[in-house]
Design an enzyme around this catalytic site. Structure first.
Site, PDB file in Angstrom:
ATOM      1  N   SER A  59       0.856  -1.344  -0.170  1.00  0.00           N
ATOM      2  CA  SER A  59      -0.053   0.257   0.248  1.00  0.00           C
ATOM      3  C   SER A  59       0.947   1.625  -0.128  1.00  0.00           C
ATOM      4  CB  SER A  59      -0.984   0.195   1.290  1.00  0.00           C
ATOM      5  OG  SER A  59      -1.738  -1.507   1.113  1.00  0.00           O
TER       6      SER A  59
HETATM    7  N1  SAM Z   1      -0.060  -5.385   4.413  1.00  0.00           N
HETATM    8  C1  SAM Z   1       0.563  -5.634   2.891  1.00  0.00           C
HETATM    9  C2  SAM Z   1       1.790  -4.858   2.857  1.00  0.00           C
HETATM   10  O1  SAM Z   1       2.881  -4.508   3.996  1.00  0.00           O
HETATM   11  O2  SAM Z   1       3.009  -5.037   2.352  1.00  0.00           O
HETATM   12  C3  SAM Z   1      -0.123  -5.085   1.362  1.00  0.00           C
HETATM   13  C4  SAM Z   1      -1.524  -5.787   1.582  1.00  0.00           C
HETATM   14  S1  SAM Z   1      -2.282  -6.015  -0.176  1.00  0.00           S
HETATM   15  C5  SAM Z   1      -2.283  -4.289  -0.250  1.00  0.00           C
HETATM   16  C6  SAM Z   1      -3.749  -6.888   0.689  1.00  0.00           C
HETATM   17  C7  SAM Z   1      -3.162  -8.879   0.691  1.00  0.00           C
HETATM   18  O3  SAM Z   1      -4.472  -8.839   1.671  1.00  0.00           O
HETATM   19  C8  SAM Z   1      -2.639  -9.095  -0.994  1.00  0.00           C
HETATM   20  O4  SAM Z   1      -1.051  -9.573   0.048  1.00  0.00           O
HETATM   21  C9  SAM Z   1      -3.866 -10.198  -0.643  1.00  0.00           C
HETATM   22  O5  SAM Z   1      -3.133 -12.141  -1.389  1.00  0.00           O
HETATM   23  C10 SAM Z   1      -4.023 -10.317   0.616  1.00  0.00           C
HETATM   24  N2  SAM Z   1      -5.327 -11.218   1.431  1.00  0.00           N
HETATM   25  C11 SAM Z   1      -6.210 -11.392   0.087  1.00  0.00           C
HETATM   26  N3  SAM Z   1      -7.514 -11.278   0.991  1.00  0.00           N
HETATM   27  C12 SAM Z   1      -6.867 -12.694   1.918  1.00  0.00           C
HETATM   28  C13 SAM Z   1      -7.067 -13.449   2.730  1.00  0.00           C
HETATM   29  N4  SAM Z   1      -9.030 -14.190   2.861  1.00  0.00           N
HETATM   30  N5  SAM Z   1      -6.597 -13.593   3.677  1.00  0.00           N
HETATM   31  C14 SAM Z   1      -5.080 -13.431   4.080  1.00  0.00           C
HETATM   32  N6  SAM Z   1      -4.433 -12.398   3.352  1.00  0.00           N
HETATM   33  C15 SAM Z   1      -5.913 -12.146   1.839  1.00  0.00           C
END
Ligand code: SAM
Length: 216
Positions: free
Chosen positions: A62
């Protein structure tokens, strides 16, 4: 050679403090964690820019300001057990680890989870545990959590996450439609949910049982 420390300092003063996130402990964490190490090497020189970046698997790290705002809203103390849903690059987890006691972070993509775990180990974050799985169900083993952060967007607050949130706890999550959402701050008071909308935002979707359903 790129002067990452200067780029990092500019990010902190212009993008984060300049937009109103000024809590000293939070700022200190953003000055400490080397964001470029959490993105693919081809993007290192862009790591401190004012936007999200690709990290593989169609996912993103993000925008720095959004990471800072969500962190600030959680009002973390050194006693807090924190649950993060959406490990992605591991950057937000490192920031949380600087401010809380223990961080439990869940990622559905194995490759991302393993990469994040690797860099967090390299940087010696011993208070972070990474789980591969559907984070919409939370992580029951270590409940309750004083703070919960969801870094992907959901149609609503996943019910298991609210159950796993401690009384007086705080949860931040982007809630809304597929292409635009509201960042909301949820607080648990006498078992009841108090919701406050903070601002508009755009996140990748939370894929899972209590999110946008399972895709595979
Ligand atoms: N917090 C992260 C960082 O510091 O880089 C950014 C996260 S990115 C915007 C959103 C993440 O949520 C993705 O890696 C995606 O694969 C994960 N995601 C989506 N649905 C999910 C779920 N049900 N459980 C765990 N992770 C999930």
């Amino acid at each position: 050679m790129t002067d990452f420390k200067s780029l990092q300092e500019e990010m902190v003063t212009q993008q984060i403090m300049g937009r109103g996130v000024v809590t000293p402990r939070v700022i200190e964490a953003f000055r400490k964690v080397p964001r470029h190490l959490f993105v693919p090497e081809q993007f290192w020189s862009h790591a401190y820019n004012d936007h999200p970046l690709p990290i593989g698997e169609g996912q993103t790290i993000s925008q720095p300001y959004m990471v800072a705002l969500m962190t600030d809203l959680l009002d973390l103390s050194k006693e807090d057990k924190v649950l993060e849903i959406g490990t992605g690059s591991g950057y937000q987890a490192a920031i949380l680890a600087e401010l809380g006691k223990e961080v439990f972070t869940v990622e559905r993509h194995k490759l991302l989870a393993e990469r994040a775990e690797g860099i967090l180990k390299e940087l010696n974050y011993q208070n972070v545990k990474v789980l591969i799985g559907d984070g919409t169900k939370g992580w029951k083993e270590f409940l309750p959590y004083q703070k919960i952060i969801v870094t992907a967007s959901a149609p609503d607050v996943p019910q298991p996450l609210f159950v796993q949130l401690d009384e007086m706890g705080k949860l931040v999550i982007p809630v809304g439609g597929r292409w635009s959402q509201d960042l909301i701050l949820v607080q648990k008071r006498k078992g009841k949910m108090i919701r406050n909308s903070v601002c508009g935002c755009v996140f990748v979707p939370l894929i899972g049982e209590y999110g946008y359903g399972n895709v595979d």
